[in-house]
Design an enzyme around this catalytic site. Structure first.
Site, PDB file in Angstrom:
ATOM      1  N   CYS A 112      -6.161  27.701  27.733  1.00  0.00           N
ATOM      2  CA  CYS A 112      -6.164  28.327  26.407  1.00  0.00           C
ATOM      3  C   CYS A 112      -6.704  27.400  25.330  1.00  0.00           C
ATOM      4  O   CYS A 112      -6.288  26.241  25.242  1.00  0.00           O
ATOM      5  CB  CYS A 112      -4.727  28.743  26.084  1.00  0.00           C
ATOM      6  SG  CYS A 112      -4.486  29.260  24.390  1.00  0.00           S
ATOM      7  N   GLY A 125       0.249  31.209  19.631  1.00  0.00           N
ATOM      8  CA  GLY A 125       1.675  30.919  19.501  1.00  0.00           C
ATOM      9  C   GLY A 125       2.501  31.656  20.532  1.00  0.00           C
ATOM     10  O   GLY A 125       2.023  32.586  21.189  1.00  0.00           O
ATOM     11  N   CYS A 141      -0.821  26.045  27.769  1.00  0.00           N
ATOM     12  CA  CYS A 141      -1.441  26.641  28.954  1.00  0.00           C
ATOM     13  C   CYS A 141      -2.819  26.004  29.130  1.00  0.00           C
ATOM     14  O   CYS A 141      -3.572  25.857  28.159  1.00  0.00           O
ATOM     15  CB  CYS A 141      -1.570  28.147  28.792  1.00  0.00           C
ATOM     16  SG  CYS A 141       0.013  28.939  28.481  1.00  0.00           S
ATOM     17  N   CYS A 169      -8.868  34.021  22.691  1.00  0.00           N
ATOM     18  CA  CYS A 169      -7.773  33.695  21.778  1.00  0.00           C
ATOM     19  C   CYS A 169      -7.859  32.248  21.326  1.00  0.00           C
ATOM     20  O   CYS A 169      -7.934  31.333  22.115  1.00  0.00           O
ATOM     21  CB  CYS A 169      -6.479  33.949  22.537  1.00  0.00           C
ATOM     22  SG  CYS A 169      -5.041  33.223  21.803  1.00  0.00           S
ATOM     23  N   CYS A 175      -3.971  42.369  16.913  1.00  0.00           N
ATOM     24  CA  CYS A 175      -3.330  41.266  17.628  1.00  0.00           C
ATOM     25  C   CYS A 175      -2.950  40.197  16.606  1.00  0.00           C
ATOM     26  O   CYS A 175      -3.821  39.696  15.889  1.00  0.00           O
ATOM     27  CB  CYS A 175      -4.305  40.710  18.669  1.00  0.00           C
ATOM     28  SG  CYS A 175      -3.645  39.296  19.550  1.00  0.00           S
ATOM     29  N   CYS A 203       0.158  25.940  19.126  1.00  0.00           N
ATOM     30  CA  CYS A 203       1.124  26.363  20.139  1.00  0.00           C
ATOM     31  C   CYS A 203       1.493  25.174  21.003  1.00  0.00           C
ATOM     32  O   CYS A 203       0.632  24.364  21.348  1.00  0.00           O
ATOM     33  CB  CYS A 203       0.508  27.472  20.998  1.00  0.00           C
ATOM     34  SG  CYS A 203       1.645  28.101  22.234  1.00  0.00           S
ATOM     35  N   GLU A 206      -5.605  33.174  13.236  1.00  0.00           N
ATOM     36  CA  GLU A 206      -6.491  34.272  13.666  1.00  0.00           C
ATOM     37  C   GLU A 206      -5.748  35.594  13.806  1.00  0.00           C
ATOM     38  O   GLU A 206      -4.612  35.619  14.265  1.00  0.00           O
ATOM     39  CB  GLU A 206      -7.014  33.963  15.073  1.00  0.00           C
ATOM     40  CG  GLU A 206      -8.149  33.016  15.129  1.00  0.00           C
ATOM     41  CD  GLU A 206      -8.612  32.844  16.580  1.00  0.00           C
ATOM     42  OE1 GLU A 206      -9.229  31.826  16.841  1.00  0.00           O
ATOM     43  OE2 GLU A 206      -8.334  33.718  17.429  1.00  0.00           O
TER      44      GLU A 206
END
Ligand code: SF4
Length: 356
Positions: free
Chosen positions: A119, A164, A116, A341, A105, A112, A92
């Protein structure tokens, strides 16, 4: 075999590569100009570069390794791109319109590993690092999209905050920064670029030593170890004390302000007590600190997390302000598209799984 992206080379690396392949130094500047100023998409369009040079570049590099898979445009002008890489992976990239300019961005890894808990990307573990060329190409593709509109718009700002952990792909991120900053190319000012880390303290030291003049943002999201470990696994490896030590080093080396990202999640980390702790933590660094409060953007993948209430957001903000901490609440962009995200990619990956 897939050829690497030409955008992965810094100007020095391109110069060296061409010299090694028997071409004159000035060819590098010519090729660079065609790539970043005239923005051609075929080597054959570089009409002041000799055929031997074009041939060797064509044999060894590709100009377009990314293809657009999905594009979502928001009413507020935010555009989310989902690009397909040569190996089929999806990444993305987001273009945002601000009063001060156009910011992109970028993503630095496929998936990743930081994990978290809030996320959408953390659910899809890391598949691989992106090459520096694949990171630069995200900017180029967005710029080429703007070029097709014919309104002379330029990408003016970059945030390395997509999917990431950039410091887990350190050298490629640094090469990417060198390319986009280069004054003979895109010439995006270092002060217009922000790299965001989840807090890899060891890499913050390295980053400080490079003196790139690029802004640093740290995803803090909690002011104490117990809470931070709960929502960010990375805190086990780099607890808050270690993280703050590395930030002290960064401030000493660079004298540049650090932004602390703080996602406000209802009844998780948004109480007045946490705001007080946060102010305490930043304490003597407040003159070189800014806290970016981000009301959580709920995603299907994490149904148990909700956005803080407007009252809780105000109270958190006011508490920090009263303690003399510079802070702001980030305005939401692209609310009518898959703005969080990793959300668009995560949806597309699920679609792929259903089709299998
Ligand atoms: S928030 Fe960033 S670092 Fe954390 S899991 Fe998501 S992409 Fe990785």
């Amino acid at each position: 075999m897939n050829k690497p992206s030409i955008y992965g080379l810094t100007l020095d690396q391109l110069t060296e590569w061409l010299l090694e392949h028997g071409h004159k130094k000035f060819r590098a500047s010519q090729v660079w100009d065609w790539l970043y100023r005239k923005r051609v998409t075929q080597f054959s369009e570089m009409n002041n570069v000799n055929k031997e040079c074009i041939d060797v570049l064509e044999e060894n590099f590709s100009i377009q390794t990314l293809t657009e898979h999905v594009r979502q445009e928001s009413k507020d002008g935010t555009i989310k791109f989902l690009f397909r890489l040569q190996d089929g992976n999806l990444i993305e990239t987001v273009l945002m319109r601000h009063k001060y300019g156009l910011s992109v961005c970028v993503t630095t890894q496929v998936g990743c590993n930081i994990g978290c808990s809030f996320c959408a990307s953390g659910l899809l573990t890391k598949n691989r690092d992106l090459t520096s060329g694949e990171i630069v190409e995200q900017i180029m593709n967005v710029q080429l999209h703007l070029d097709t509109k014919g309104q002379d718009e330029r990408v003016s700002h970059i945030v390395v905050m997509g999917i990431g952990e950039p410091f887990d792909n350190f050298q490629n991120t640094v090469d990417f920064l060198e390319v986009v900053k280069d004054h003979k190319g895109l010439a995006i000012g270092a002060r217009h670029i922000t790299v965001s880390t989840s807090g890899l303290a060891n890499k913050i030291y390295e980053f400080a030593d490079l003196k790139l003049q690029v802004n640093l943002a740290v995803s803090l999201h909690a002011p104490n170890n117990e809470l931070r470990t709960k929502i960010m696994k990375i805190n086990k490896a780099f607890p808050i004390e270690k993280l703050m030590d590395s930030i002290d080093y960064y401030l000493e080396k660079t004298n540049r302000r650090v932004t602390y990202e703080y996602i406000l999640i209802r009844d998780v980390n948004d109480h007045k007590a946490e705001a007080m702790q946060l102010a305490e933590l930043i304490g003597d660094k407040r003159h070189l600190s800014y806290v970016n409060l981000i009301p959580y953007n709920p995603v299907d993948e994490h149904g148990d997390y909700q956005r803080s209430t407007p009252e809780a957001i105000s109270e958190f903000f006011d508490t920090l302000k009263k303690k003399g901490i510079n802070c702001g609440v980030r305005l939401e962009q692209g609310a009518d598209i898959d703005a969080a995200c990793g959300q668009l990619r995560s949806k597309q990956e699920k679609k792929k799984e259903k089709v299998k």
